[in-house]
Design a protein around this motif. Structure first.
Motif, PDB file in Angstrom:
ATOM      1  N   UNK A  10       0.835  -1.187   0.000  1.00  0.00           N
ATOM      2  CA  UNK A  10       0.000   0.000   0.000  1.00  0.00           C
ATOM      3  C   UNK A  10       0.877   1.247   0.000  1.00  0.00           C
ATOM      4  N   UNK A  11       0.550   2.161  -0.918  1.00  0.00           N
ATOM      5  CA  UNK A  11       1.102   3.508  -0.924  1.00  0.00           C
ATOM      6  C   UNK A  11       0.153   4.367  -1.753  1.00  0.00           C
ATOM      7  N   UNK A  12       0.217   5.659  -1.594  1.00  0.00           N
ATOM      8  CA  UNK A  12      -0.776   6.549  -2.195  1.00  0.00           C
ATOM      9  C   UNK A  12      -0.705   6.512  -3.723  1.00  0.00           C
ATOM     10  N   UNK A  13      -1.795   6.151  -4.395  1.00  0.00           N
ATOM     11  CA  UNK A  13      -1.780   5.978  -5.853  1.00  0.00           C
ATOM     12  C   UNK A  13      -2.125   7.249  -6.629  1.00  0.00           C
ATOM     13  N   UNK A  14      -1.234   8.224  -6.604  1.00  0.00           N
ATOM     14  CA  UNK A  14      -1.482   9.445  -7.370  1.00  0.00           C
ATOM     15  C   UNK A  14      -0.732   9.454  -8.696  1.00  0.00           C
ATOM     16  N   UNK A  15       0.310   8.618  -8.820  1.00  0.00           N
ATOM     17  CA  UNK A  15       1.047   8.514 -10.091  1.00  0.00           C
ATOM     18  C   UNK A  15       1.267   7.043 -10.432  1.00  0.00           C
ATOM     19  N   UNK A  16       1.471   6.770 -11.704  1.00  0.00           N
ATOM     20  CA  UNK A  16       1.768   5.426 -12.156  1.00  0.00           C
ATOM     21  C   UNK A  16       3.166   5.010 -11.668  1.00  0.00           C
ATOM     22  N   UNK A  17       3.402   3.721 -11.485  1.00  0.00           N
ATOM     23  CA  UNK A  17       4.682   3.268 -10.925  1.00  0.00           C
ATOM     24  C   UNK A  17       5.815   3.319 -11.946  1.00  0.00           C
ATOM     25  N   UNK A 186      -5.995   4.746 -16.211  1.00  0.00           N
ATOM     26  CA  UNK A 186      -5.825   6.106 -15.691  1.00  0.00           C
ATOM     27  C   UNK A 186      -6.858   6.451 -14.623  1.00  0.00           C
ATOM     28  N   UNK A 187      -8.023   5.829 -14.700  1.00  0.00           N
ATOM     29  CA  UNK A 187      -9.084   6.129 -13.729  1.00  0.00           C
ATOM     30  C   UNK A 187      -8.787   5.579 -12.335  1.00  0.00           C
ATOM     31  N   UNK A 188      -7.751   4.755 -12.210  1.00  0.00           N
ATOM     32  CA  UNK A 188      -7.402   4.165 -10.919  1.00  0.00           C
ATOM     33  C   UNK A 188      -6.454   5.040 -10.100  1.00  0.00           C
ATOM     34  N   UNK A 189      -6.075   6.181 -10.645  1.00  0.00           N
ATOM     35  CA  UNK A 189      -5.128   7.055  -9.945  1.00  0.00           C
ATOM     36  C   UNK A 189      -5.874   8.253  -9.366  1.00  0.00           C
ATOM     37  N   UNK A 190      -5.613   8.527  -8.089  1.00  0.00           N
ATOM     38  CA  UNK A 190      -6.339   9.586  -7.399  1.00  0.00           C
ATOM     39  C   UNK A 190      -5.670  10.924  -7.696  1.00  0.00           C
TER      40      UNK A 190
END
Length: 448
Positions: A10-17, A186-190
């Motif tokens: 778990x980590x904040x999903x604001x950007x793609x890895x 892309x819709x999975x990133x906050x």
């Protein structure tokens, strides 16, 4: 051969890895096999916090939602670690396993960048191996206690060799490496606008800061920049964050030359050295929107003791010039570095107040000793004594230590808390951006 690359919660999903993307791109260029990347961290958050994603789609204020998102996830994460430590399946384990097994992989390679990913990793690795699936792990996080049923590899070359030894078809000549982010939803990133992470070098060109371990004590290496323009065009990138530990002036100029006519807004992190002032106008013209400056302290003795290679007069000039050009300045501050006194702590607060007109966001932290840092390797030089290690179940040992003089960690934390209000008043952008600093690129676009 079906090869599945994973990014775990778990980590904040604001950007793609980035790491997963680079891994896939290197493998695609090197072997003729079926390779895909799966960001389970983003899928996990989109599934379990879907109500907030829906509100984001309904155009609620992004930074207010991000603040709410961070509070909810941070309240949620401790239960995951607690379950893993006690040998139970964390909530979401079966959801993640089903997503993996749907791909029917022969080999799973897991990139573990954050220590917090260990709590899902252990159970997933064990479950995959029970299903007869080979598992490879790597990354900068602590891996020793989760690698039991997996093979730990240190770099892409080792991974390619492992795959070839297990039947992968190696290309006679390696293709060009261009980052491809198309595996991710892309819709999975906050986030509002998608911000793409890019790295142009490994390690750090300076590598002398007494507190730092980010460079991993490996050799600094600059990547060939010929892929950069193609990566931007292939993915239609309009906003990007450069996650390099630091960038030299020649490197920045080369990057700006590539970006000059591509209309990309970008962010990076730099040391505030005086020589950068002469190229800041060019960087701004090429799309540089914001910089996170490694300032750390407003007291010269502490800067020298840290071996930052900077001085307070130059720092003032750099952030003034940057602000005048319209570049947003985030400033990294480290309170409580070894031997720092309360008076020297206050010097940093005064520095921030005196330069408040040129600061958009303060990112404050309290010093903690890390294995691999120069301070840890030379404790006598920094007044460190009685280092002892507290064992943890899945993570690396927690480092405890005493100091011969100055503020200890508790005292520094207490003072920081006292002055939080002073620092918050200086901020010109929402302080939640400290939790995902690249999101400062989305601030202007929201007309807040």
């Amino acid at each position: 051969m079906k090869i599945l690359l994973l990014n775990l919660p778990v980590h904040t999903p604001t950007v793609m890895p980035y790491s997963l993307t680079m891994m896939k791109s290197v493998l695609k260029a090197s072997i003729n096999e079926d390779i895909s990347a799966l960001d389970l961290n983003a899928k996990y958050h989109h599934h379990f916090f879907n109500d907030l994603y829906k509100r984001l789609e309904e155009k609620e204020d992004y930074f207010s939602l991000l603040n709410e998102f961070m509070k909810k996830t941070r309240n949620h994460y401790p239960q995951i670690s607690k379950s893993a430590i006690t040998g139970e399946k964390p909530e979401g384990h079966d959801f993640l396993m089903n997503k993996i097994l749907e791909s029917k992989p022969d080999v799973v390679a897991i990139s573990i960048v954050y220590n917090s990913q260990a709590f899902f990793a252990k159970g997933i690795i064990d479950n995959l191996t029970k299903n007869g699936i080979k598992v490879v792990i790597g990354g900068p996080a602590y891996l020793e206690k989760i690698k039991t049923n997996a093979i730990k590899l240190d770099n892409y070359s080792q991974l390619i060799s492992y795959l070839v030894e297990n039947g992968a078809d190696e290309k006679k000549e390696m293709d060009e490496v261009i980052l491809d982010f198309n595996d991710y939803n892309k819709n999975h990133y906050f986030t509002k606008d998608i911000i793409y992470p890019i790295r142009t070098s490994s390690s750090c060109p300076y590598k002398k800061c007494a507190f730092c371990t980010h460079h991993g004590n490996i050799k600094y290496e600059e990547y060939d920049l010929s892929y950069l323009k193609k990566t931007i065009q292939k993915n239609n990138i309009k906003k990007s964050c450069y996650i390099d530990d630091d960038l030299t002036n020649p490197r920045l100029e080369k990057i700006s030359n590539i970006l000059m006519n591509l209309e990309v807004k970008w962010w990076c992190q730099l040391r505030p050295l005086p020589q950068i002032m002469k190229i800041l106008p060019k960087l701004k013209k090429s799309g540089l929107h914001s910089v996170a400056w490694g300032i750390e302290s407003g007291n010269q003795r502490i800067l020298d003791y840290m071996k930052k290679g900077t001085n307070t007069d130059d720092i003032k000039k750099v952030i003034t010039k940057s602000s005048e050009l319209g570049i947003k300045n985030t400033v990294y501050i480290m309170f409580g570095f070894l031997s720092e006194t309360e008076s020297e702590f206050i010097d940093t607060i005064k520095f921030l107040e005196e330069n408040s007109n040129y600061i958009d966001l303060i990112s404050p932290a309290v010093f903690g000793l890390q294995d691999g840092s120069p301070a840890y390797s030379s404790p006598n030089e920094y007044g460190i004594k009685n280092i002892h290690l507290e064992k943890r179940t899945l993570l690396g040992d927690k480092i405890e230590y005493d100091i011969s003089k100055g503020l200890d960690q508790k005292q520094a934390s207490k003072l920081k808390k006292k002055y939080n209000g002073t620092m918050y008043k200086i901020n010109k952008v929402p302080k939640i951006i400290n939790s995902c600093k690249e999101q400062i690129l989305n601030y202007d676009s929201l007309n807040i």
